[in-house]
Design a protein around this motif. Structure first.
Motif, mmCIF file in Angstrom:
data_model
loop_
_atom_site.group_PDB
_atom_site.id
_atom_site.type_symbol
_atom_site.label_atom_id
_atom_site.label_comp_id
_atom_site.label_asym_id
_atom_site.label_seq_id
_atom_site.Cartn_x
_atom_site.Cartn_y
_atom_site.Cartn_z
ATOM 1 N N LEU A 53 0.860 -1.186 0.000
ATOM 2 C CA LEU A 53 0.000 0.000 0.000
ATOM 3 C C LEU A 53 0.897 1.236 0.000
ATOM 4 N N PHE A 54 0.390 2.327 -0.553
ATOM 5 C CA PHE A 54 1.220 3.523 -0.687
ATOM 6 C C PHE A 54 0.484 4.751 -0.175
ATOM 7 N N GLY A 55 1.256 5.672 0.387
ATOM 8 C CA GLY A 55 0.691 6.945 0.847
ATOM 9 C C GLY A 55 1.712 8.032 0.632
ATOM 10 N N ARG A 56 1.278 9.273 0.802
ATOM 11 C CA ARG A 56 2.189 10.397 0.607
ATOM 12 C C ARG A 56 2.027 11.345 1.785
ATOM 13 N N LEU B 157 -2.907 6.063 2.662
ATOM 14 C CA LEU B 157 -2.929 4.771 3.352
ATOM 15 C C LEU B 157 -4.270 4.621 4.063
ATOM 16 N N PRO B 158 -4.722 3.378 4.285
ATOM 17 C CA PRO B 158 -5.980 3.211 5.022
ATOM 18 C C PRO B 158 -5.886 3.813 6.432
ATOM 19 N N GLN C 254 5.646 3.541 1.769
ATOM 20 C CA GLN C 254 5.045 2.245 1.443
ATOM 21 C C GLN C 254 4.761 1.482 2.720
ATOM 22 N N ALA C 255 3.613 0.834 2.760
ATOM 23 C CA ALA C 255 3.331 -0.136 3.834
ATOM 24 C C ALA C 255 3.214 -1.498 3.161
ATOM 25 N N ILE D 50 3.749 -5.808 9.510
ATOM 26 C CA ILE D 50 3.545 -4.587 8.721
ATOM 27 C C ILE D 50 4.864 -3.836 8.710
ATOM 28 N N THR D 51 5.343 -3.523 7.514
ATOM 29 C CA THR D 51 6.623 -2.818 7.376
ATOM 30 C C THR D 51 6.374 -1.489 6.661
ATOM 31 N N PHE D 52 6.880 -0.414 7.247
ATOM 32 C CA PHE D 52 6.766 0.910 6.616
ATOM 33 C C PHE D 52 8.143 1.305 6.091
ATOM 34 N N ARG D 53 8.186 1.759 4.839
ATOM 35 C CA ARG D 53 9.458 2.190 4.242
ATOM 36 C C ARG D 53 9.215 3.460 3.441
ATOM 37 N N TRP D 54 10.266 4.249 3.295
ATOM 38 C CA TRP D 54 10.204 5.442 2.441
ATOM 39 C C TRP D 54 10.627 5.076 1.036
ATOM 40 N N LEU D 55 9.864 5.511 0.052
ATOM 41 C CA LEU D 55 10.306 5.358 -1.335
ATOM 42 C C LEU D 55 11.266 6.491 -1.661
ATOM 43 N N LEU D 56 12.313 6.162 -2.394
ATOM 44 C CA LEU D 56 13.245 7.210 -2.827
ATOM 45 C C LEU D 56 12.546 8.121 -3.833
#
Ligand code: AKG
Length: 240
Positions: A68-71, A84-85, A123-124, A222-228
């Motif tokens: 899943l993606f959020g900004r 994200l939800p 990203q989640a 659940i893993t949260f990461r930053w997209l480059l």
């Protein structure tokens, strides 16, 4: 079994003499940038997250991973990951509170940027593991993800490793625990989960008791990461 290997070491699994199983430790190994604070997600929150993830994404479907993606945006005071939800935004807010006193300030700020920070894509990834399943040792993609990764155990999990040598550690992660990978732990060490049905785990927090076998249950992480920058755009200009 959450296994952490030095990325330059070819061994992902290290056997001890006489084939004794490695003992998974209950506390974080001394790897710079790895944090496993002594906190747990509140039970009610974790139960709600499990229920939402299962009913929205996994129940009745033969899949074990969802991305899943959020900004982040300073609009409306939202800086966690709009898109994200709601239950994941709630989780991020709770993580920011829970981790505040357990991380160096600069690591906390990297994971939870201030409201006026430039927008970023987050990203989640939800991973579901049945007993015996795992994930190969890997470093998260260097060209796709930035520094600062948060992992949350929603449901039963397991273990970590004994320092059989300085290049491999197995970590037992209690359910509802939280793990942060940054700096060396993010870039110079692989992480993975051996596919096993049970783990041999250090006895007690102070290690005074005998190690014990712990059967694996189903695990949801659940893993949260930053997209480059740019890694959130898929395809070439002009693609349909
Ligand atoms: O499930 C986990 O804790 C690890 C997930 C992971 O490493 C990945 O999805 O790249």
């Amino acid at each position: 079994m959450y296994a952490v290997n030095n990325a330059e070491s070819s061994d992902s699994e290290v056997d001890s003499l006489f084939d004794e199983p490695p003992i998974a430790m209950r506390s974080a190994p001394p790897i710079p940038g790895l944090f496993v604070p002594p906190i747990r997600l509140p039970l009610e929150l974790a139960n709600d997250i499990v229920q939402q993830c299962m009913s929205l994404y996994f129940d009745g479907r033969d899949i074990n991973q969802i991305m899943l993606f959020g900004r982040t945006t300073s609009e409306h005071g939202e800086n966690m990951g709009s898109g994200l939800p709601t239950f994941l935004i709630t989780l991020l807010h709770r993580l920011a509170e829970l981790l505040r006193d357990h991380l160096p300030e600069k690591v906390h700020e990297m994971l939870f940027p201030p409201k006026d920070a430039p927008p970023r894509a987050r990203q989640a990834i939800l991973n579901l593991y049945h007993p015996g399943e795992g994930i190969s040792p890997h470093v998260d993609l260097l060209k796709r993800f930035d520094d600062g990764i948060i992992g949350c155990e929603e449901e039963e999990l397991f273990g970590m490793a004994v320092p059989l040598d300085r290049n491999h550690w197995d970590l037992y992660l209690e359910e509802r625990s939280v793990l942060v990978l940054s700096e060396d732990a993010r870039y110079d060490w692989t992480h993975g989960i051996n596919g096993k049905l049970r783990d041999f785990v250090d006895g007690g927090v102070d290690g005074q008791e005998e190690p014990e076998w712990i059967e694996r249950g189903t695990r949801l992480s659940i893993t949260f990461r930053w997209l480059l920058p740019g890694a959130d755009i898929v395809g070439e200009p002009g693609d349909p």
